[in-house]
Write a protein that holds these residues in place. Structure first.
Motif, PDB file in Angstrom:
ATOM      1  N   ARG A  46       0.831  -1.213   0.000  1.00  0.00           N
ATOM      2  CA  ARG A  46       0.000   0.000   0.000  1.00  0.00           C
ATOM      3  C   ARG A  46       0.861   1.257   0.000  1.00  0.00           C
ATOM      4  NH1 ARG A  46      -3.020  -3.171   3.669  1.00  0.00           N
ATOM      5  NH2 ARG A  46      -2.131  -2.072   5.455  1.00  0.00           N
ATOM      6  N   ARG A  47       1.923   1.281   0.801  1.00  0.00           N
ATOM      7  CA  ARG A  47       2.785   2.464   0.839  1.00  0.00           C
ATOM      8  C   ARG A  47       3.507   2.651  -0.477  1.00  0.00           C
ATOM      9  NH1 ARG A  47       5.634   2.075   6.863  1.00  0.00           N
ATOM     10  NH2 ARG A  47       3.741   2.517   8.084  1.00  0.00           N
ATOM     11  N   ASP A  68       1.115   4.169  -2.966  1.00  0.00           N
ATOM     12  CA  ASP A  68       0.862   5.580  -2.673  1.00  0.00           C
ATOM     13  C   ASP A  68       2.021   6.460  -3.144  1.00  0.00           C
ATOM     14  OD1 ASP A  68      -1.505   4.847  -1.586  1.00  0.00           O
ATOM     15  OD2 ASP A  68      -0.796   4.857   0.493  1.00  0.00           O
TER      16      ASP A  68
END
Length: 253
Positions: free
Chosen positions: A170-171, A174
């Motif tokens: 997820r990071r 992003d």
């Protein structure tokens, strides 16, 4: 007593025969042997086994022999020398003692097996049953003849949820989205759902506005004189001809 229980004594297995099988069955560790029976009384008093015919009560007798592997012992209640009531049977196979099932246990087992098979058949058939208020009930089987268990496996695979992404994934996503947003800024922005998008950034307009305005080129003096000396076409706003030019034009005509 449960039919799943069995008993054996490994020290007796190799020497079992018709003459000592009753002594083997009367061992203290045998859970099928009732020590209040008449056999125990005769044994304690060192009497002959024929004395059981003159006694009343619980007793064990050897019913069937298939030496050296199979022996059948019956537990019964004696009322008189000629009248007995069977209670249960025990069979010894290679020294292993099992309780034989009675007629009630056999019928119960067969009925349970039959009911389970019928129930599974109805559950299998229910997968292919369809209903509609205008059409009623009908059967819808697969075209390629797939079995119900295969269809069920496919349904389970489709219903299986995917594993959620990790924190690292997820990071990382992003960061990539943020970098792409800075590199390629959006041209339009929609404040709310259903509203008209608003222009945010136009690279063409910004490039045109950044360029300085084009300066008009100065026209040479000779070109200005020729344009002033051009004949009038009668259009409003044209420059009038000088008098000498008019005279030359009349003389030519």
């Amino acid at each position: 007593m449960s039919l799943s229980i069995s008993w054996s004594d490994s020290a007796w297995r190799s020497i079992l025969n018709e003459s000592n099988v009753m002594e083997y069955f009367s061992q203290r560790s045998n859970p099928f042997y009732d020590r209040t029976c008449n056999n125990e009384v005769v044994r304690m008093q060192r009497l002959e086994m024929e004395q059981l015919l003159n006694m009343t009560g619980l007793e064990y007798t050897l019913l069937h022999v298939q030496d050296p592997i199979l022996f059948v012992i019956r537990k019964q209640h004696r009322h008189s020398p000629t009248k007995v009531t069977p209670l249960s049977d025990y069979h010894l196979i290679a020294g292993e003692v099992y309780q034989a099932p009675d007629i009630g246990a056999v019928i119960n087992s067969r009925l349970t097996t039959a009911v389970n098979s019928i129930e599974s058949s109805f559950q299998e058939a229910q997968k292919f049953a369809r209903y509609h208020p205008s059409k009623g009930y009908w059967w819808q089987f697969t075209d390629d003849g797939e079995a119900g268990d295969e269809v069920q496996k496919k349904d389970q695979k489709t219903k299986k949820h995917e594993e959620p992404s990790s924190v690292f994934q997820r990071r990382r996503v992003d960061l990539l989205l943020e970098e792409l947003t800075r590199k390629y800024k959006p041209l339009y922005f929609q404040p709310n759902t259903g509203e008209k998008p608003v222009a945010v950034f136009n690279p063409l307009e910004s490039s045109e506005s950044s360029q300085p305005p084009a300066q008009e080129k100065e026209e040479p003096a000779s070109a200005q004189m020729n344009r002033n000396m051009a004949p009038s076409s009668g259009i409003a706003g044209s420059v009038p001809l000088p008098p000498e030019a008019k005279k030359r034009r009349l003389s030519k005509s």
